[in-house]
Design an enzyme around this catalytic site. Structure first.
Site, PDB file in Angstrom:
ATOM      1  N   ASP A 357     -37.718 -30.021   1.327  1.00  0.00           N
ATOM      2  CA  ASP A 357     -36.397 -30.649   1.398  1.00  0.00           C
ATOM      3  C   ASP A 357     -36.496 -32.131   1.765  1.00  0.00           C
ATOM      4  O   ASP A 357     -35.828 -32.984   1.173  1.00  0.00           O
ATOM      5  CB  ASP A 357     -35.522 -29.911   2.409  1.00  0.00           C
ATOM      6  CG  ASP A 357     -34.108 -29.693   1.887  1.00  0.00           C
ATOM      7  OD1 ASP A 357     -33.826 -30.070   0.747  1.00  0.00           O
ATOM      8  OD2 ASP A 357     -33.291 -29.121   2.626  1.00  0.00           O
ATOM      9  N   ASP A 358     -37.311 -32.453   2.763  1.00  0.00           N
ATOM     10  CA  ASP A 358     -37.470 -33.861   3.136  1.00  0.00           C
ATOM     11  C   ASP A 358     -38.090 -34.662   1.996  1.00  0.00           C
ATOM     12  O   ASP A 358     -37.763 -35.835   1.796  1.00  0.00           O
ATOM     13  CB  ASP A 358     -38.330 -33.982   4.395  1.00  0.00           C
ATOM     14  CG  ASP A 358     -37.524 -33.760   5.649  1.00  0.00           C
ATOM     15  OD1 ASP A 358     -36.842 -34.691   6.089  1.00  0.00           O
ATOM     16  OD2 ASP A 358     -37.545 -32.632   6.174  1.00  0.00           O
TER      17      ASP A 358
END
Length: 606
Positions: A357-358
């Site tokens: 996600d990051d």
């Protein structure tokens, strides 16, 4: 008139965001999690005899402020009380030496704990916390022998079949369990009056444990050394274990169990690293600061808003992000040999533990680099390599399925032991790869990802999110992914997802979902709307070009002059179902800003 209001709100949100930008370009917001970290920090200060009186007082004050008038502690506003959280707070407040059993606050808490079965009824994480501090016996807790660490990585079931997050906690916990370690100090409170179960019923478990533990001493020594090395090799420069506060606490106990002195350099470095994670005027300990996540989200979102005067801000943020792209190989490389590092982690101090996600959001923010930097393409290649065999994306590492381990009688095993594909991770990754890496639904990874989403849609049209609350979050991610992949609004899964969001809209125009959804695994409405959940729904409707009353009412909610405290305070981030929820202080800014920016683009297109 509406266009002007949208522009004004976007500017207000931008101004609020910029107040949190630091000189190095990073955006700093508090990552507010459950009280376990604060409770553990209080014990650590006293146990290690550290002279941090002002910090101790601040942590105690915050815990008391969080107590309900009935005496219990909650995980979220509509929680009717949580036994584990109450035991954590009660124990640590007494351990602080600033409260005694005679205080009315403690009497109320004690009454609640007895009412709900005593300290042996708490969840597994709290049981471990109590065992480490001498209140419960280790044989009652875990069912995994130390030699588990010696099973080869390639075996169907091994230590490496667990998710990386679980391994970071398991290594020190297994050490403490194997050595039966606990520590009592002059601050340790007496909790024997809160043990209400018949302990004789546990004798069969104790006998089974004794039988399991009769292994050759040289093999036990080897397993212990492997666990110790696993920890030591993953200590970050600030002294913490993989930049997780809870894992770091357990590591400190494991070091003590192995014979480290209380003031050993590695233990003091770990404690100072934890102090570096404090926020909210040093009264709350974040489990893992969200600086990379918040910085990437805000840089990307401000760019989506098209605010030319904010270019210096996003440029500074992007320089910060580039400096924190990971170049070291982490455990993810065990199953993905030949793939170069290229991901981003959640927090600034995390250098070997990137997540999907990051990485997607950092690459969105850095999209202008894709024609001039190999680092951007390293990130995309890393993302593609992280896809699970089932077609979805995990959080940290691919194909960590914890086949048999997730069925162990340990709270949270099914959600935290495997690194399963989830709708939010899969949706956001597909959306990124289509909109920014310019892949289409004919690409094998996109085809597998969208097929996973279609297969995993709920019967009511929703998708369940893993790291946000919960069905609104997952549905937003899935809908925006399917649209990015080129599926039309009349595609049945898209149509059903839109209908779900419209059906659950609240009377005030917003959307609100309870953390109970995460526990019951079905949508449970919240009694108020929240800025982030409303923004996710509005963004999904905007991207799907669903103009109409639902979208208009949702936008009107986001255009409110200010959100009520109750709306802002509700945790909409998920960590561990029924045990760990997160209020991202950035969310009331970033998600409304993104949703209104996409709504504005939709209005221009029409």
């Amino acid at each position: 008139m509406l266009e002007k209001k949208v522009d004004e709100k976007i500017e207000d949100l931008l101004s609020e965001a910029l107040r949190h930008q630091q000189g190095n370009g990073a955006f700093h917001f508090c990552f507010e999690n459950s009280l376990l970290t604060d409770a553990m920090m209080i014990v650590l200060i006293r146990m290690l005899k550290l002279p941090d009186k002002s910090l101790l007082e601040a942590l105690v004050k915050r815990l008391l402020f969080k107590q309900s008038k009935e005496g219990y502690w909650k995980l979220y506003e509509d929680d009717r009380g949580n036994l584990s959280a109450t035991v954590q707070a009660y124990h640590s407040l007494l351990y602080s030496g600033m409260m005694t059993c005679k205080h009315s606050e403690m009497k109320k808490a004690e009454h609640y704990i007895k009412k709900w079965g005593g300290i042996e009824r708490v969840d597994s994480m709290t049981s471990i916390f109590l065992a480490l501090n001498g209140h419960l016996n280790w044989p009652h807790l875990f069912h995994i022998p130390m030699l588990f660490l010696l099973i080869p990585k390639a075996s169907p079931v091994s230590f490496y079949d667990l998710s990386s997050y679980a391994r970071a906690h398991f290594a020190p916990i297994l050490l403490c369990q194997d050595l039966r370690y606990s520590i009592k100090t002059r601050w340790t409170p007496d909790l024997t009056h809160l043990i209400l179960e018949d302990r004789s019923m546990k004798e069969d478990i104790k006998q089974a444990w004794t039988a399991m533990s009769q292994f050759p001493s040289n093999q036990l020594y080897k397993a212990r050394k492997r666990a110790e090395q696993y920890m030591l090799q993953r200590i970050e420069s600030d002294g913490t274990l993989m930049n997780y506060a809870t894992a770091t606490f357990f590591m400190i106990y494991a070091m003590l169990a192995l014979g480290y002195e209380k003031h050993a350099p590695s233990i003091i470095r770990a404690f100072n690293g934890l102090k570096g994670m404090l926020c909210d005027s040093n009264s709350h300990l974040q489990n893992s600061p969200s600086t990379i996540w918040d910085t990437a989200l805000l840089s990307y979102t401000i760019q989506e808003a098209g605010l030319v005067h904010a270019v210096p801000s996003t440029r500074a943020a992007n320089h910060y992000l580039v400096r924190h792209q990971q170049t070291k190989y982490g455990d993810w490389a065990i199953t993905r040999e030949g793939i170069a590092p290229g991901g981003w982690g959640f927090s600034e101090g995390n250098t070997t533990h990137p997540d999907v996600d990051d990485t997607t959001v950092a690459l969105r923010a850095l999209k202008d680099m894709k024609n001039e930097s190999s680092r951007w393409h390293d990130g995309v290649n890393w993302l593609l390599a992280m896809q699970n065999q089932d077609g979805g994306w995990p959080a940290f590492e691919p194909d960590r399925q914890a086949f048999l381990l997730k069925d162990l009688p340990i709270d949270g095993a099914r959600s935290s032991f495997p690194d399963d594909s989830s709708a939010d991770l899969t949706g956001r990754t597909v959306e990124f790869l289509c909109n920014y890496a310019e892949l289409n639904r004919n690409h094998p990874s996109i085809r597998k990802g969208t097929n996973w989403l279609v297969r995993n849609q709920e019967s009511d049209g929703s998708w369940r999110g893993r790291w946000g609350i919960c069905y609104i979050y997952g549905t937003w991610a899935a809908l925006t992914a399917l649209k990015a992949a080129g599926y039309p609004s009349d595609f049945t899964p898209v149509r059903k997802g839109i209908q779900f969001l419209k059906k659950i809209q609240r009377h005030d125009g917003g959307w609100g979902e309870s953390c109970q959804s995460d526990i019951q695994q079905k949508f449970v409405p919240l009694h108020v709307s929240t800025p982030s959940q409303t923004a996710w729904a509005v963004d999904a409707l905007s991207v799907c070009k669903e103009t109409g009353e639902s979208l208009s009412r949702g936008v009107d909610y986001l255009l409110k002059k200010s959100f009520d405290m109750e709306e802002r305070m509700y945790p909409t981030g998920a960590g561990l179902p029924g045990g760990f929820y997160i209020r991202y202080h950035s969310y009331e800014v970033v998600w409304p800003l993104l949703a209104l920016s996409h709504y504005k683009k939709l209005q221009i297109q029409q």
